[in-house]
Motif scaffolding. Structure first.
Motif, PDB file in Angstrom:
ATOM      1  N   GLU A  25       0.845  -1.181   0.000  1.00  0.00           N
ATOM      2  CA  GLU A  25       0.000   0.000   0.000  1.00  0.00           C
ATOM      3  C   GLU A  25       0.883   1.234   0.000  1.00  0.00           C
ATOM      4  O   GLU A  25       1.972   1.236   0.558  1.00  0.00           O
ATOM      5  N   ILE A  26       0.413   2.307  -0.630  1.00  0.00           N
ATOM      6  CA  ILE A  26       1.176   3.548  -0.658  1.00  0.00           C
ATOM      7  C   ILE A  26       0.438   4.591   0.163  1.00  0.00           C
ATOM      8  O   ILE A  26      -0.747   4.810  -0.007  1.00  0.00           O
ATOM      9  N   PHE A  27       1.184   5.241   1.049  1.00  0.00           N
ATOM     10  CA  PHE A  27       0.609   6.274   1.890  1.00  0.00           C
ATOM     11  C   PHE A  27       1.338   7.576   1.624  1.00  0.00           C
ATOM     12  O   PHE A  27       2.563   7.616   1.642  1.00  0.00           O
ATOM     13  N   LEU A  28       0.614   8.628   1.381  1.00  0.00           N
ATOM     14  CA  LEU A  28       1.213   9.941   1.222  1.00  0.00           C
ATOM     15  C   LEU A  28       1.516  10.483   2.605  1.00  0.00           C
ATOM     16  O   LEU A  28       0.616  10.700   3.403  1.00  0.00           O
ATOM     17  N   LYS A  29       2.785  10.689   2.887  1.00  0.00           N
ATOM     18  CA  LYS A  29       3.193  11.080   4.232  1.00  0.00           C
ATOM     19  C   LYS A  29       2.560  12.408   4.611  1.00  0.00           C
ATOM     20  O   LYS A  29       2.625  13.380   3.888  1.00  0.00           O
ATOM     21  N   GLY A  30       1.969  12.447   5.796  1.00  0.00           N
ATOM     22  CA  GLY A  30       1.336  13.655   6.276  1.00  0.00           C
ATOM     23  C   GLY A  30      -0.124  13.750   5.889  1.00  0.00           C
ATOM     24  O   GLY A  30      -0.841  14.611   6.365  1.00  0.00           O
ATOM     25  N   VAL A  31      -0.588  12.849   4.997  1.00  0.00           N
ATOM     26  CA  VAL A  31      -1.985  12.880   4.577  1.00  0.00           C
ATOM     27  C   VAL A  31      -2.724  11.658   5.116  1.00  0.00           C
ATOM     28  O   VAL A  31      -3.742  11.767   5.770  1.00  0.00           O
ATOM     29  N   ILE A  32      -2.186  10.468   4.845  1.00  0.00           N
ATOM     30  CA  ILE A  32      -2.796   9.242   5.344  1.00  0.00           C
ATOM     31  C   ILE A  32      -1.768   8.535   6.218  1.00  0.00           C
ATOM     32  O   ILE A  32      -0.668   8.253   5.782  1.00  0.00           O
ATOM     33  N   LEU A  33      -2.103   8.262   7.433  1.00  0.00           N
ATOM     34  CA  LEU A  33      -1.194   7.580   8.342  1.00  0.00           C
ATOM     35  C   LEU A  33      -1.900   6.353   8.891  1.00  0.00           C
ATOM     36  O   LEU A  33      -2.778   6.456   9.741  1.00  0.00           O
ATOM     37  N   ASP A  34      -1.559   5.199   8.366  1.00  0.00           N
ATOM     38  CA  ASP A  34      -2.213   3.956   8.754  1.00  0.00           C
ATOM     39  C   ASP A  34      -1.459   3.342   9.922  1.00  0.00           C
ATOM     40  O   ASP A  34      -0.602   2.485   9.739  1.00  0.00           O
ATOM     41  N   CYS A  35      -1.754   3.816  11.124  1.00  0.00           N
ATOM     42  CA  CYS A  35      -1.091   3.274  12.304  1.00  0.00           C
ATOM     43  C   CYS A  35      -1.841   2.035  12.772  1.00  0.00           C
ATOM     44  O   CYS A  35      -3.060   2.077  12.972  1.00  0.00           O
ATOM     45  N   GLY A  36      -1.113   0.962  12.947  1.00  0.00           N
ATOM     46  CA  GLY A  36      -1.741  -0.306  13.268  1.00  0.00           C
ATOM     47  C   GLY A  36      -1.552  -0.729  14.709  1.00  0.00           C
ATOM     48  O   GLY A  36      -1.105   0.025  15.565  1.00  0.00           O
ATOM     49  N   ARG A  37      -1.902  -1.987  14.941  1.00  0.00           N
ATOM     50  CA  ARG A  37      -1.810  -2.612  16.263  1.00  0.00           C
ATOM     51  C   ARG A  37      -0.752  -3.710  16.194  1.00  0.00           C
ATOM     52  O   ARG A  37      -0.789  -4.575  15.316  1.00  0.00           O
ATOM     53  N   LEU A  38       0.184  -3.677  17.123  1.00  0.00           N
ATOM     54  CA  LEU A  38       1.238  -4.685  17.190  1.00  0.00           C
ATOM     55  C   LEU A  38       0.968  -5.593  18.386  1.00  0.00           C
ATOM     56  O   LEU A  38       0.874  -5.126  19.521  1.00  0.00           O
ATOM     57  N   ILE A  39       0.810  -6.887  18.123  1.00  0.00           N
ATOM     58  CA  ILE A  39       0.618  -7.871  19.191  1.00  0.00           C
ATOM     59  C   ILE A  39       1.910  -8.663  19.351  1.00  0.00           C
ATOM     60  O   ILE A  39       2.414  -9.251  18.392  1.00  0.00           O
ATOM     61  N   ILE A  40       2.449  -8.645  20.556  1.00  0.00           N
ATOM     62  CA  ILE A  40       3.664  -9.401  20.867  1.00  0.00           C
ATOM     63  C   ILE A  40       3.271 -10.511  21.835  1.00  0.00           C
ATOM     64  O   ILE A  40       2.837 -10.247  22.956  1.00  0.00           O
ATOM     65  N   SER A  41       3.402 -11.746  21.385  1.00  0.00           N
ATOM     66  CA  SER A  41       2.984 -12.890  22.191  1.00  0.00           C
ATOM     67  C   SER A  41       4.201 -13.717  22.584  1.00  0.00           C
ATOM     68  O   SER A  41       4.951 -14.180  21.722  1.00  0.00           O
ATOM     69  N   THR A  42       4.423 -13.873  23.884  1.00  0.00           N
ATOM     70  CA  THR A  42       5.554 -14.669  24.367  1.00  0.00           C
ATOM     71  C   THR A  42       5.105 -16.110  24.580  1.00  0.00           C
ATOM     72  O   THR A  42       4.118 -16.363  25.264  1.00  0.00           O
TER      73      THR A  42
END
Length: 476
Positions: A25-42
């Motif tokens: 996916e391409i995101f234009l910096k400063g316009v669309i910021l697709d911040c996700g969720r990071l799951i760390i499982s030990t």
């Protein structure tokens, strides 16, 4: 840059001034910021786990599984947010053979899957530590496939300590911190490549030091996200299940910790990247000391704050690629780890300080931003909002005030002029620690300001050696 999303595998992450290319996916910096969720499982060893009914929240449905990851993925993975999972295991995962009745009259699915996957291990393929890492990653991926757990999942194989499985022994002079070093190296690079504003820690299956070290690690990851992706805060949430019971009642997966991080943490700066007294590794030690020399200078410009010094330092052609340098050191750590099939032992020759890894990643992330910012008045405003506001909220006002002092005198600047002359004051032309810190590095008798169209460019006068100036400032 290359983004390492697993210990032994690569995904390409290209960052540029205008675009970020991530996951097709391409995101234009400063316009669309697709911040996700990071799951760390030990995960310890799935061969020991029973099946239970799990519930993430009172109003959520019940999921029967032998692992908490499955209900967590069902609850968080369908929330309309990009979700990435990292399974963190120890390199002792393959140190088990039998799948025994767990006292419930039948084998759990986790145990059966592990036993089936274990049969596929060809120990003769383990010629070195890299081979052992691949064996463990392959074993875990086989277990995931057998359990039917799907999603965007990568694996991190970290070093064990002692003899968790009973047969193999894992040791080294600094093994207690190697787990955090390896995990931080992989996850830190992922954070620098991809934006996450939520980190969930699934700690139910972690063993020994894994849960506590991942809790500390999460704070560093949140800091890297704040630095690199201009998010206002990163929420860290740790989950752990109720103790197992024989009642058959659902076990709650509880939130045992939650915090929204809005400032970058700055732990004690380490003396060295490498931790060893082995003279044979003297050349590697010298190389890592050179890396840390640049890292330390960069961190000083962030810590105090010195935005113009950061721009000049990072834009220098001599500044090394810290990520590549760090990768070389990690590869040496793998090469210098000895595996004995006869003795069933894994021995690490040297350790790497996780704080040094963190600061190397932080410095790299800061310089990636700084290289695209010109040393002008508008550039100082930009770097202030992108970096310093997340280091200390007071820095935003200190830097803004210094910029404002220059901006109000802008009409008086026709060509180039020393800042002290513009202010009508005299100075010694020698860096003064108190003045540097109080004025965000813009000590007036050390700065030259030049008219540049509608903007003003700034630079330290030629008599000032940036290395000497920064050496006057100490890190805690």
């Amino acid at each position: 840059m290359l983004c390492f999303s697993a210990w032994m595998r690569r995904r390409v992450c290209v960052t540029g001034y205008m675009f970020i290319l991530l996951s097709n996916e391409i995101f234009l910096k400063g316009v669309i910021l697709d911040c996700g969720r990071l799951i760390i499982s030990t995960w310890g060893n799935p061969a020991f786990w029973k099946s239970f009914k799990y519930r993430v929240r009172e109003d959520a449905g019940v999921v029967e599984s032998c692992t908490t990851l499955e209900p967590i993925l069902r609850f968080f993975g369908d929330a309309g947010k990009r979700t990435k999972v990292f399974l963190v295991v120890l390199d002792s995962l393959m140190d088990w053979k039998d799948c025994k009745d767990r006292g419930e009259g039948r084998y759990s699915k986790c145990c059966v899957c592990y036993a089936e996957c274990y049969k596929g291990i060809d120990f003769t393929r383990i010629e070195d530590y890299e081979g052992l890492l691949k064996i463990n990653e392959g074993l875990l991926r086989c277990v995931l496939d057998c359990l039917g757990i799907k999603g965007d999942i990568d694996v991190v194989v970290g070093p064990a300590l002692g003899s968790p499985g009973g047969e193999w022994r894992f040791s080294g002079p600094h093994s207690s911190t190697d787990f955090m070093t390896v995990t931080l190296h992989v996850l830190g690079r992922e954070i620098l490549c991809n934006c996450y504003d939520e980190i969930i820690l699934d700690l139910s299956h972690g063993v020994n030091f894994m849960p506590s070290e991942v809790m500390i690690l999460a704070q560093m990851l949140a800091s890297l996200a704040l630095l690199k992706h201009e998010v206002s805060e990163v929420v860290v949430r740790a989950l752990n299940s109720d103790p197992s019971t024989k009642s058959g009642e659902p076990l709650n997966i509880n939130t045992i910790y939650e915090n929204a991080f809005s400032l970058i943490i700055m732990p004690e700066f380490p003396k060295h990247l490498l931790k060893t007294s082995n003279r044979r590794l003297e050349n590697l030690r010298k190389k890592t000391n050179e890396i840390m020399h640049y890292v330390k200078k960069t961190i000083k410009t962030i810590y105090y704050p010195l935005p113009l010094a950061l721009l000049e330092l990072c834009r220098s052609s001599e500044y090394p690629n810290l990520i590549n340098s760090l990768e070389e050191v990690m590869n040496e750590w793998i090469k210098e780890t000895h595996v004995s099939l006869e003795e069933k032992s894994v021995t690490h020759d040297f350790g790497i300080d996780p704080r040094a890894v963190y600061y190397s990643l932080l410095a790299h992330g800061a310089c990636e931003i700084a290289r695209n910012v010109r040393p002008t008045l508008n550039g100082l405003k930009e770097i202030n909002e992108k970096i310093y506001v997340n280091v200390n909220k007071a820095y935003q006002y200190i830097i803004s005030n210094e910029v404002s002092q220059i901006e109000t005198r802008k009409e008086k600047i026709k060509n180039c002029i020393r800042l002290s002359e513009l202010y009508g004051i005299q100075g010694s032309g020698t860096p003064n620690e108190r003045i540097l810190i109080a004025h965000a590095g813009l000590q007036s008798d050390l700065i030259e300001v030049c008219s540049e169209g509608s903007d003003l460019s700034l630079k330290y006068i030629k008599e000032i050696n940036l290395n000497d100036m920064l050496s006057r400032l100490k890190l805690p």
